[in-house]
Design a protein around this motif. Sequence first.
Motif, PDB file in Angstrom:
ATOM      1  N   TRP A  12      47.089  43.481  32.164  1.00 11.40           N
ATOM      2  CA  TRP A  12      45.969  44.691  32.047  1.00 11.40           C
ATOM      3  C   TRP A  12      45.439  44.908  30.567  1.00 11.40           C
ATOM      4  CZ3 TRP A  12      42.740  45.982  35.285  1.00 11.40           C
ATOM      5  CH2 TRP A  12      42.967  45.829  36.703  1.00 11.40           C
ATOM      6  N   LEU A  15      43.067  42.186  30.236  1.00 18.40           N
ATOM      7  CA  LEU A  15      41.647  42.445  30.693  1.00 18.40           C
ATOM      8  C   LEU A  15      40.921  43.571  29.943  1.00 18.40           C
ATOM      9  CD1 LEU A  15      42.872  42.382  34.453  1.00 18.40           C
ATOM     10  CD2 LEU A  15      41.237  40.696  33.170  1.00 18.40           C
ATOM     11  N   HIS A  19      38.582  40.296  28.059  1.00 16.28           N
ATOM     12  CA  HIS A  19      37.988  39.597  28.858  1.00 16.28           C
ATOM     13  C   HIS A  19      36.589  40.131  29.122  1.00 16.28           C
ATOM     14  CE1 HIS A  19      37.894  37.329  32.466  1.00 16.28           C
ATOM     15  NE2 HIS A  19      37.517  38.193  33.050  1.00 16.28           N
ATOM     16  N   MET A 183      34.614  41.684  36.741  1.00 18.71           N
ATOM     17  CA  MET A 183      35.933  41.068  36.191  1.00 18.71           C
ATOM     18  C   MET A 183      35.908  39.480  36.337  1.00 18.71           C
ATOM     19  SD  MET A 183      39.843  41.465  37.563  1.00 18.71           S
ATOM     20  CE  MET A 183      39.825  43.296  37.251  1.00 18.71           C
TER      21      MET A 183
END
Length: 372
Positions: A12, A15, A19, A183
């Motif tokens: 996480w 991300l 990302h 995402m």
Amino acid sequence: MLVLASIVVAAWVYLAVAHGYFWQAGPELPHHVTPQMARVAVVMPARDEAEHIEHTLCALLRQHYPWPFRIILVDDNSTDRTGEIARDIAAEDPRLTVVQGQPLPPGWTGKMWAVSQGLEHAEDADYVLLTDADIVHASSHVEQLVAAAQAGEYDLVSEMVRLRCKTVPERFAIPAFVFFFAMLYPFARVANKRSKVAAAAGGTMLVSQAALRRIEGVSRIRAELIDDCALAREVKQGGHAIWLGHATRATSLRQYPHFRDTWQMIARTAYVQLQYSPLMLLGTVVGMLLLYAVPLALALHTRGITMWCGAVAWVLMAALFQPILRRYQQSPLWGIALPVIAMFYMAATVGSAVRFYRGKGGQWKNRTYPSA
């Protein structure tokens, strides 16, 4: 257990910071920009859209676009009054042309076949706007799309239109859909010529005529169910520029009043996205369990450092979800529910694979399509 907890937190953190900042509620088209002269043709495939078609066509005909502009609606063999309503509007406004769709040939999806027929009537346009029959465009939208394409020298400008988010099932699933899509396809990487990430959102796709000629229209993607991302891949090949953002001037009228409707929305193309691969399905299930279910389990059912790792991961995912929730004017508490929402998506993805192996995959508008 501590190793697993550390992996979850690291995932996480990655991300969040590495990302493509996918969680941001942007980018958006600039306002108050006037395009240079360019002819635009709107191609709208429509099948059984009588509920929405008058509203969407009238919104397009109210565009404040200073240059040549017309609309081509392809009636894809509707069984309701879609074609009749559209022809009545066309009788009052010559900018609208209604094309009666021909029977669906083998190897084509219905939407791509309708788009292909519409493109035959749009060859004199500099840009073609591909849009769905349930999308309402604000009066300045086409003008801003063209201005953005010209300013950035983009061959494709696409937007994730604002989806309806009023019922409980919509509030449960729609913001998460946008979050998961971003995402999978970080918008910043889509716009980066050096990145291989290519994506578009089918409700609004402005494509240059030069790009359409280069990729031979939509013939190369004629069997694709996720046609928007397939088109983006074709256009971006060779280092050509594309752009994807969030819409402020386009809204979907499509309703999802029941949880079975949101389930169908996911299951229709989830296994297609995984290329009908059991291994990719397994990887997706493991990945979603790791990212969403494990933090919840660690936070609620362990003690010490593993509990805190789970809590940190849970807080991180909820925090990253907040910009999309604000965009859709939803309670920030939905961020806490993201693990449960993700498990719903995971189950619908597995359901999509089950439907495929039962011969019922790829269903849309009363048609069932085999794998490409």
